[in-house]
Design an enzyme around this catalytic site. Structure first.
Site, PDB file in Angstrom:
ATOM      1  N   CYS A 224      13.270 -21.361 -79.169  1.00 40.14           N
ATOM      2  CA  CYS A 224      14.472 -21.122 -79.961  1.00 40.14           C
ATOM      3  C   CYS A 224      15.555 -22.159 -79.634  1.00 40.14           C
ATOM      4  CB  CYS A 224      14.963 -19.690 -79.722  1.00 40.14           C
ATOM      5  SG  CYS A 224      16.093 -19.140 -81.009  1.00 40.14           S
TER       6      CYS A 224
ATOM      7  N   ASP B  67      19.218 -12.743 -74.865  1.00 42.56           N
ATOM      8  CA  ASP B  67      20.212 -12.026 -75.662  1.00 42.56           C
ATOM      9  C   ASP B  67      20.709 -10.824 -74.882  1.00 42.56           C
ATOM     10  OD1 ASP B  67      18.318 -13.452 -77.818  1.00 42.56           O
ATOM     11  OD2 ASP B  67      20.329 -13.159 -78.651  1.00 42.56           O
TER      12      ASP B  67
HETATM   13  P1  RI2 Z   1      22.337 -18.978 -75.758  1.00 37.82           P
HETATM   14  C1  RI2 Z   1      19.446 -16.649 -79.547  1.00 37.82           C
HETATM   15  O1  RI2 Z   1      19.345 -15.643 -80.511  1.00 37.82           O
HETATM   16  C2  RI2 Z   1      18.075 -16.909 -78.927  1.00 37.82           C
HETATM   17  O2  RI2 Z   1      17.336 -15.696 -78.741  1.00 37.82           O
HETATM   18  C3  RI2 Z   1      18.504 -17.500 -77.598  1.00 37.82           C
HETATM   19  O3  RI2 Z   1      17.481 -17.514 -76.626  1.00 37.82           O
HETATM   20  C4  RI2 Z   1      19.623 -16.544 -77.214  1.00 37.82           C
HETATM   21  O4  RI2 Z   1      20.307 -16.264 -78.450  1.00 37.82           O
HETATM   22  C5  RI2 Z   1      20.582 -17.086 -76.177  1.00 37.82           C
HETATM   23  O5  RI2 Z   1      21.197 -18.248 -76.683  1.00 37.82           O
HETATM   24  P2  RI2 Z   1      19.750 -15.969 -82.081  1.00 37.82           P
HETATM   25  O6  RI2 Z   1      21.239 -15.916 -82.115  1.00 37.82           O
HETATM   26  O7  RI2 Z   1      23.429 -17.973 -75.518  1.00 37.82           O
HETATM   27  O8  RI2 Z   1      19.192 -17.327 -82.403  1.00 37.82           O
HETATM   28  O9  RI2 Z   1      21.655 -19.386 -74.460  1.00 37.82           O
HETATM   29  O10 RI2 Z   1      19.106 -14.867 -82.875  1.00 37.82           O
HETATM   30  O11 RI2 Z   1      22.765 -20.171 -76.607  1.00 37.82           O
END
Ligand code: RI2
Length: 309
Positions: A125, A194
């Protein structure tokens, strides 16, 4: 942006990333507080709670948003007038944003100690906490290679490869199904979070748990990069984490499949603590089974109990 606009942009994933949505949420609280026109304290406190509720329901899984909003409004029940309330929310929000950005840097510094020169890293991601570790190791002169998964259906891996390529990092984009095939070439897996529950379960982008499985089979260390505000106080008192499911339209185009075919689109999954080597946080590398300690020490048992909903 105000609370409604922020909630809309988070829900639509125009703003995404557990850290980014938390910072956007507290900034919306600050905006809402400073733009309040009345002088009635009860009305102000009620308005702020309503604004919080609008934003907090925009994405139910990432506890970062809930923790951020709680910290933005912390102490509001004790203020004696609207001006004091405005100043409090504004300074709480500024503090949260400053601390969350500082936390990401600290995670980069500490996590990079687990990266050796010549390592191949796999990431999933688009986690800025995980990317902070990769960028810090690269800035230290370590020659690293990165595999970044496409991360269907939103393909956040495209964001990751663009961010890493811009730094001159050797990065390869792979489809999610290729993880087990490349795992034998990987020295370390770095993912974001998350939510981390009180029992050390990682809730992260869908596909994370399969990566953890492949890493364990290949004896590759699996590290989570997470600020402490992604640890969930609510799970301490029995709440289960709601795994968000999104529209079929994110996976298939209109008319592509018969209407009789169902589409299941959960956007997060759960990785048990036994698959996690360590959680890199701004207060150190935490074993997943110590998540309870982090929640109580960092947030306090009173805070946890007082914020049960
Ligand atoms: P940071 C994102 O969720 C991904 O799951 C990623 O690993 C997590 O948030 C943490 O991201 P989404 O918003 O806070 O893409 O490390 O659904 O940037």
């Amino acid at each position: 942006m105000n609370a409604e606009e922020t909630a809309r942009d988070i829900e639509s994933m125009k703003i995404r990333g557990a850290g980014r949505i938390a910072r956007a949420g507290v900034e919306a609280m600050k905006h809402h507080a400073l733009s309040y026109k009345g002088s009635d304290l009860d009305g102000f406190q009620k308005e702020m709670q309503e604004a919080r509720d609008v934003v907090v329901n925009s994405r139910p899984t990432a506890i970062s948003l809930w923790n951020g909003l709680q910290s933005a409004l912390k102490g509001l029940e004790k203020v004696t007038d609207v001006e004091e309330g405005k100043k409090l929310v504004s300074s709480n929000a500024d503090l949260f944003v400053r601390d969350s950005l500082q936390a990401m840097d600290r995670i980069g510094q500490m996590g990079s100690r687990r990266i050796s020169d010549g390592d191949t890293v796999l990431t999933h991601c688009n986690s800025h906490a995980a990317i902070s570790v990769i960028k810090t190791a690269h800035a230290q002169g370590k020659r690293i290679k990165v595999y970044a998964t496409e991360s269907r259906p939103w393909r956040q891996g495209i964001l990751t490869v663009n961010e890493l390529a811009k730094e001159g990092i050797d990065v390869t984009l792979i489809i999610d199904g290729a993880v087990r095939s490349v795992m034998r070439k990987v020295n370390i897996v770095l993912v974001g979070a998350d939510t981390i529950t009180s029992s050390g379960v990682l809730i992260n982008k869908i596909g994370t748990s399969q990566i953890a499985l492949a890493a364990q089979e290949a004896r590759v260390p699996f590290l989570v990069c997470s600020e402490t505000y992604k640890f969930s106080p609510k799970t301490l008192f029995g709440d289960l984490v709601h795994i968000e499911e999104r529209d079929a339209g994110e996976i298939v185009k209109e008319g592509e499949i018969p209407s009789s075919v169902k589409v299941f689109n959960p956007v997060f999954d759960a990785t048990p603590p036994e698959y996690i080597d360590t959680i890199v946080t701004e207060i150190g590398l935490i074993p997943p089974f110590a998540a309870y300690e982090v929640i109580v020490k960092k947030l306090g048992s009173d805070y946890v109990f007082d914020n049960m909903e």
